[in-house]
Design an enzyme around this catalytic site. Structure first.
Site, mmCIF file in Angstrom:
data_model
loop_
_atom_site.group_PDB
_atom_site.id
_atom_site.type_symbol
_atom_site.label_atom_id
_atom_site.label_comp_id
_atom_site.label_asym_id
_atom_site.label_seq_id
_atom_site.Cartn_x
_atom_site.Cartn_y
_atom_site.Cartn_z
ATOM 1 N N SER A 22 32.928 47.986 -29.263
ATOM 2 C CA SER A 22 33.029 47.952 -30.717
ATOM 3 C C SER A 22 34.357 48.577 -31.148
ATOM 4 O O SER A 22 35.422 48.093 -30.770
ATOM 5 C CB SER A 22 31.821 48.656 -31.345
ATOM 6 O OG SER A 22 31.708 48.356 -32.719
ATOM 7 N N GLU A 43 33.718 39.345 -29.623
ATOM 8 C CA GLU A 43 32.383 39.626 -30.136
ATOM 9 C C GLU A 43 32.539 40.404 -31.428
ATOM 10 O O GLU A 43 33.603 40.942 -31.719
ATOM 11 C CB GLU A 43 31.547 40.418 -29.114
ATOM 12 C CG GLU A 43 32.076 41.804 -28.766
ATOM 13 C CD GLU A 43 31.645 42.904 -29.737
ATOM 14 O OE1 GLU A 43 30.602 42.754 -30.411
ATOM 15 O OE2 GLU A 43 32.367 43.911 -29.834
ATOM 16 N N HIS A 76 27.061 43.576 -29.665
ATOM 17 C CA HIS A 76 26.041 44.344 -30.385
ATOM 18 C C HIS A 76 24.689 43.644 -30.254
ATOM 19 O O HIS A 76 24.169 43.058 -31.206
ATOM 20 C CB HIS A 76 26.429 44.489 -31.853
ATOM 21 C CG HIS A 76 27.708 45.237 -32.071
ATOM 22 N ND1 HIS A 76 28.952 44.707 -31.782
ATOM 23 C CD2 HIS A 76 27.937 46.487 -32.556
ATOM 24 C CE1 HIS A 76 29.889 45.599 -32.092
ATOM 25 N NE2 HIS A 76 29.295 46.680 -32.560
#
Length: 306
Positions: A109, A207, A277
């Protein structure tokens, strides 16, 4: 390329927060998981600090990272959670210190910014994987996700197949190259900075979470205009969670957006990977060689430790 040393039972991992403040109850729950794996855990001295939406000031978060890198008793560094703030310290990191003390670095992330910066400044392989306070302590944390940490204990070649989740071929073919990338919004934010991602002859992983189709469209357009797709050897599309468009407004689907930007590339592209995630969360080393095959529907990745 520098491979970090693998972990052994009894080794110590350091946990710090470079972005948003972690939930300490969840973090302590996650610590039990690592202790059950036979690891010792040391927390950064500032990990409980809160500075607005940040886990302490830039100086405090940077100090915790440098302390863990320099500490000879720490064998791996895990980031407690993502959120926002890692990019704020990237310019002040001592990359020579990292090169002199290569060790496992694990997170995803917001940590994408550090993955890119560290790899391009030092050559160190780092890991895109689930984090203690945001994933390990989650009630959906599953057996496959938990098993991904085992790649840190011995050199392990990973093979992602449709046994994990169905995959969708956007552009057929087979390609090889270093696996790079991570969170789309963080990759886009590196453009025009000293940490701009290099995708030449590399397999680019993308992502994200909480980004509606038009936002994903904007960031993919930015990467396209910057030539990042033309340079890439292949594209791996991971999980895009919470990406549903607003119900009261017309929208393209996420699949249409991917088709517009990735479906016409001159390199293999496959989507549907449970990387990001999501659960299960397939953790991968970044900076090592990988092979993407759409005929076999596989992504094979070389070991991330030595």
């Amino acid at each position: 390329m520098i491979l970090p040393h693998h972990l052994k039972i009894g080794d110590t991992i350091g946990i710090i927060a470079s972005a948003s403040p972690p939930d300490m109850k969840k973090l302590h729950k996650a610590i039990l998981f690592f202790k059950q794996m036979g690891l010792r855990v040391k927390l950064g001295k500032h990990i409980e600090k809160v500075h607005g939406y940040l886990a302490g000031t830039d100086a405090e978060r940077l100090a915790d990272f440098h302390d863990m890198v320099a500490d000879p008793t720490i064998n791996a560094i895990f980031f407690a959670r993502g959120g926002y703030g890692t990019g704020r310290i990237a310019n002040d990191i001592d990359y020579d210190l990292i090169k002199q003390n290569p060790k496992i670095i694990w997170g995803y992330s917001d940590i994408t910014y550090l993955h890119t910066a560290i790899r391009q400044a030092t050559g160190l392989v780092t890991f895109h994987g689930p984090m203690p306070a945001s994933d390990v302590a989650d009630q959906e944390f599953d057996t496959l996700t938990a098993s991904m940490f085992q790649q840190l204990f011995q050199p392990t070649k990973l093979t992602y197949t449709e046994e994990v989740a169905p995959l969708n071929v956007l552009v057929p073919g087979e390609t090889a190259g270093s696996l790079v990338g991570g969170n789309l919004s963080l990759i886009a934010s590196t453009l025009g900075t000293p940490f701009e991602i290099d995708t030449k002859a590399k397999i680019l992983l993308l992502e994200d979470v909480g980004e509606v189709p038009y936002s994903v469209d904007s960031m993919l357009n930015q990467l396209k205009m910057a030539g990042k797709f033309d340079a890439a050897a292949g594209v791996v599309v991971g999980d895009f969670a919470e990406a549903e468009p607003k119900k009261d407004k017309p929208s393209l689907t996420l699949e249409q957006v991917f088709q517009d930007y990735l479906g016409q590339l001159n390199c293999p592209v496959m989507s549907g990977f449970k990387i990001g995630h999501c659960f299960p969360h397939f953790a991968v080393p970044l900076g090592v060689n990988a092979v993407l095959s759409t005929s076999d529907k596989t992504l094979t990745i070389d070991p991330g430790v030595k």
